[in-house]
Write a protein that holds these residues in place. Structure first.
Motif, PDB file in Angstrom:
ATOM      1  N   PRO A 108     -33.837   2.928   1.900  1.00  0.00           N
ATOM      2  CA  PRO A 108     -32.542   2.694   1.252  1.00  0.00           C
ATOM      3  C   PRO A 108     -31.754   3.999   1.141  1.00  0.00           C
ATOM      4  CG  PRO A 108     -34.328   1.658   0.029  1.00  0.00           C
ATOM      5  CD  PRO A 108     -34.955   2.591   1.025  1.00  0.00           C
ATOM      6  N   GLY A 109     -30.432   3.864   1.087  1.00  0.00           N
ATOM      7  CA  GLY A 109     -29.599   5.051   0.976  1.00  0.00           C
ATOM      8  C   GLY A 109     -28.264   4.758   0.324  1.00  0.00           C
ATOM      9  N   ALA A 110     -27.564   5.817  -0.051  1.00  0.00           N
ATOM     10  CA  ALA A 110     -26.232   5.717  -0.655  1.00  0.00           C
ATOM     11  C   ALA A 110     -25.390   6.884  -0.160  1.00  0.00           C
ATOM     12  CB  ALA A 110     -26.324   5.727  -2.176  1.00  0.00           C
ATOM     13  N   ILE A 111     -24.088   6.672  -0.141  1.00  0.00           N
ATOM     14  CA  ILE A 111     -23.168   7.683   0.395  1.00  0.00           C
ATOM     15  C   ILE A 111     -22.086   8.051  -0.608  1.00  0.00           C
ATOM     16  CG2 ILE A 111     -23.532   7.213   2.846  1.00  0.00           C
ATOM     17  CD1 ILE A 111     -20.491   5.771   1.032  1.00  0.00           C
ATOM     18  N   LEU A 112     -21.495   9.220  -0.378  1.00  0.00           N
ATOM     19  CA  LEU A 112     -20.312   9.644  -1.121  1.00  0.00           C
ATOM     20  C   LEU A 112     -19.190   9.920  -0.134  1.00  0.00           C
ATOM     21  CD1 LEU A 112     -20.075  12.964  -0.669  1.00  0.00           C
ATOM     22  CD2 LEU A 112     -21.920  12.987  -2.330  1.00  0.00           C
ATOM     23  N   PHE A 113     -17.961   9.922  -0.650  1.00  0.00           N
ATOM     24  CA  PHE A 113     -16.783  10.129   0.191  1.00  0.00           C
ATOM     25  C   PHE A 113     -16.430  11.614   0.222  1.00  0.00           C
ATOM     26  CE2 PHE A 113     -12.291  10.560   1.050  1.00  0.00           C
ATOM     27  CZ  PHE A 113     -12.057   9.634   2.056  1.00  0.00           C
ATOM     28  N   ASP A 114     -16.483  12.214   1.413  1.00  0.00           N
ATOM     29  CA  ASP A 114     -16.097  13.618   1.574  1.00  0.00           C
ATOM     30  C   ASP A 114     -15.304  13.814   2.871  1.00  0.00           C
ATOM     31  OD1 ASP A 114     -18.079  13.306   3.450  1.00  0.00           O
ATOM     32  OD2 ASP A 114     -19.410  14.863   2.663  1.00  0.00           O
ATOM     33  N   LEU A 115     -14.552  12.786   3.264  1.00  0.00           N
ATOM     34  CA  LEU A 115     -13.868  12.824   4.554  1.00  0.00           C
ATOM     35  C   LEU A 115     -12.559  13.600   4.547  1.00  0.00           C
ATOM     36  CD1 LEU A 115     -14.430   9.146   5.773  1.00  0.00           C
ATOM     37  CD2 LEU A 115     -15.758  11.195   6.329  1.00  0.00           C
ATOM     38  N   LEU A 116     -12.056  13.977   3.355  1.00  0.00           N
ATOM     39  CA  LEU A 116     -10.779  14.686   3.270  1.00  0.00           C
ATOM     40  C   LEU A 116     -10.928  16.028   2.565  1.00  0.00           C
ATOM     41  CD1 LEU A 116      -8.472  11.682   2.218  1.00  0.00           C
ATOM     42  CD2 LEU A 116      -8.916  12.550   4.528  1.00  0.00           C
ATOM     43  N   ASN A 117     -12.076  16.674   2.760  1.00  0.00           N
ATOM     44  CA  ASN A 117     -12.371  17.893   1.999  1.00  0.00           C
ATOM     45  C   ASN A 117     -12.110  19.176   2.765  1.00  0.00           C
ATOM     46  OD1 ASN A 117     -14.427  17.855   3.857  1.00  0.00           O
ATOM     47  ND2 ASN A 117     -16.096  17.840   2.376  1.00  0.00           N
ATOM     48  N   GLY A 118     -11.424  19.097   3.890  1.00  0.00           N
ATOM     49  CA  GLY A 118     -11.111  20.291   4.658  1.00  0.00           C
ATOM     50  C   GLY A 118     -11.992  20.520   5.859  1.00  0.00           C
ATOM     51  N   GLY A 119     -13.040  19.731   6.024  1.00  0.00           N
ATOM     52  CA  GLY A 119     -13.911  19.879   7.177  1.00  0.00           C
ATOM     53  C   GLY A 119     -13.358  19.195   8.415  1.00  0.00           C
ATOM     54  N   ASP A 120     -13.946  19.523   9.558  1.00  0.00           N
ATOM     55  CA  ASP A 120     -13.531  18.939  10.832  1.00  0.00           C
ATOM     56  C   ASP A 120     -14.266  17.620  11.029  1.00  0.00           C
ATOM     57  OD1 ASP A 120     -12.805  18.268  13.383  1.00  0.00           O
ATOM     58  OD2 ASP A 120     -13.718  20.009  14.351  1.00  0.00           O
ATOM     59  N   LYS A 121     -13.557  16.504  10.864  1.00  0.00           N
ATOM     60  CA  LYS A 121     -14.175  15.183  10.979  1.00  0.00           C
ATOM     61  C   LYS A 121     -13.831  14.500  12.311  1.00  0.00           C
ATOM     62  CE  LYS A 121     -15.634  15.539   6.673  1.00  0.00           C
ATOM     63  NZ  LYS A 121     -14.951  16.744   6.161  1.00  0.00           N
TER      64      LYS A 121
ATOM     65  N   MET B 236      -6.248  15.991  -2.065  1.00  0.00           N
ATOM     66  CA  MET B 236      -6.708  14.970  -1.127  1.00  0.00           C
ATOM     67  C   MET B 236      -5.884  13.697  -1.151  1.00  0.00           C
ATOM     68  SD  MET B 236     -10.774  15.426  -1.891  1.00  0.00           S
ATOM     69  CE  MET B 236     -11.211  13.936  -1.019  1.00  0.00           C
ATOM     70  N   SER B 237      -5.164  13.446  -2.251  1.00  0.00           N
ATOM     71  CA  SER B 237      -4.436  12.183  -2.408  1.00  0.00           C
ATOM     72  C   SER B 237      -5.335  11.002  -2.083  1.00  0.00           C
ATOM     73  CB  SER B 237      -3.191  12.155  -1.503  1.00  0.00           C
ATOM     74  OG  SER B 237      -2.319  13.205  -1.843  1.00  0.00           O
ATOM     75  N   ALA B 238      -6.586  11.080  -2.533  1.00  0.00           N
ATOM     76  CA  ALA B 238      -7.565  10.034  -2.233  1.00  0.00           C
ATOM     77  C   ALA B 238      -8.246   9.585  -3.507  1.00  0.00           C
ATOM     78  CB  ALA B 238      -8.606  10.560  -1.247  1.00  0.00           C
ATOM     79  N   ARG B 239      -8.694   8.342  -3.494  1.00  0.00           N
ATOM     80  CA  ARG B 239      -9.338   7.780  -4.663  1.00  0.00           C
ATOM     81  C   ARG B 239     -10.786   7.371  -4.353  1.00  0.00           C
ATOM     82  NH1 ARG B 239      -5.887   6.611  -8.798  1.00  0.00           N
ATOM     83  NH2 ARG B 239      -3.665   6.832  -8.354  1.00  0.00           N
TER      84      ARG B 239
END
Length: 331
Positions: free
Chosen positions: A107-120, A229-232
């Protein structure tokens, strides 16, 4: 109650933690694996969770034990970190056997870090490889802060990160927490110096500054994170563990109780925009314990682990908000 020898999840014998991260991506994955499969359950109190294989952890489900637990960045993409851990476990001959078939349960869980300045801008999802690398790196000693699933984590005002803490109970059992702290809320009071979790600090594990002497805390909703980030999309995801023997239903109660640790360390907590989730596991190496005290200790450990995650975070190129060390360079 006192912290264990390393004040970490691996003060529980038989557990190992592995981290893998990509600094350019500003993301990573963390895995907890045992020397043997372990009993586990989960409690979700955030409004926006991202999970894999959590239904099988319900007390009424037939699977008794799982092989590993994964925390990952990457939002929905990060769920593939579990696949990498499955690959590693299978290669090592581990998993639930049904006849000749062998099925690692992760089992696993994730967090949102797609707008943190990294190259996605990846061509192929990188999280399967990060999950496998984290599994291969699993050991008793591990780093906290800007590593693993906490690599790209952000709180409202400061960088988040990966944190851990432990307590040894009078009955001889140990309770510990591991967390990737990326909440909507703030972990520090206005001014960025004092931690909301300060009343629960042991020694100087996150600076020893004590509680904020101001009153009326919690009223401010200032957020550098939201401005940048203007993200929720956010989330605090955690694993609490003990060596006291518990049933799956009792693990669920411990996971529920441990959520108090998030609420004491993050203001606000359990919002519609958080995916707050706590796994609880037991190695079962010690006799059965008082579930009330185990849950209480798990909440204490989780509050401390969240503050330690922020305290240990380090500045990296391209950061969109500062870390605690930068904001408090005068100390």
């Amino acid at each position: 109650m006192q912290p264990g020898p390393t004040n970490s999840l691996t003060d529980i014998a038989g557990l190992r933690v592995g981290n893998a991260q990509d600094g350019t991506l500003k993301s990573g994955a963390t895995v907890v694996v045992g020397d043997a499969p372990f009993v586990a359950s989960v409690a979700v109190m955030g409004g926006a969770p991202g999970t894999r294989e959590t239904d099988l952890l319900a007390p009424d489900k037939s699977v008794a034990e799982v092989d590993a637990l994964v925390l990952s960045g990457g939002s929905a993409f990060g769920l593939d970190a579990c696949s990498g851990v499955v690959d590693g476990l299978r290669a090592d001959g581990r998993g639930f056997r049904i006849g000749p078939a062998q099925i690692p349960l992760v089992p696993g869980a994730i967090l949102f870090d797609l707008l943190n300045g990294g190259d996605k801008d990846w061509a192929d999802n990188p999280y399967r490889a990060l999950g496998l690398a984290a599994y291969r790196a699993a050991r008793a000693e591990f780093e906290i802060g800007t590593v693993g699933a906490g690599t790209g984590a952000l709180t409202a005002m400061l960088k988040g990160g990966l944190g851990t803490a432990s307590l040894q109970l009078p009955d001889g059992s140990t309770v510990a927490a591991l967390v990737a702290a990326n909440p909507v809320g703030a972990v520090t009071t206005p001014g960025d110096r004092y931690f909301y979790a300060a009343p629960f600090e042991m020694g100087q594990e996150f600076g020893g500054l004590g509680p904020d002497p101001a009153s009326g805390l919690g009223l401010s909703r200032e957020s550098r994170k939201m401005n940048a980030m203007s993200a929720r999309a956010n989330t605090t995801i955690a694993i609490v563990a003990t060596d006291a023997t518990l049933t799956k239903a009792q693990c669920h109660r411990v996971a529920v109780a441990a959520h108090d640790g998030i609420a004491r360390a993050c203001v606000p907590a359990h919002t519609p925009n958080d995916g707050d989730l706590v796994f609880a596991l037991t190695t079962g190496a010690k006799p059965a314990a008082d579930v009330l005290m185990t849950g209480h200790a798990a909440a204490l450990c989780l509050s401390r682990a969240i503050a330690r995650a922020v305290y240990a975070a380090t500045p990296q190129e391209g950061d969109v908000i500062p870390c605690w060390r930068t904001a408090n360079a005068d100390l």
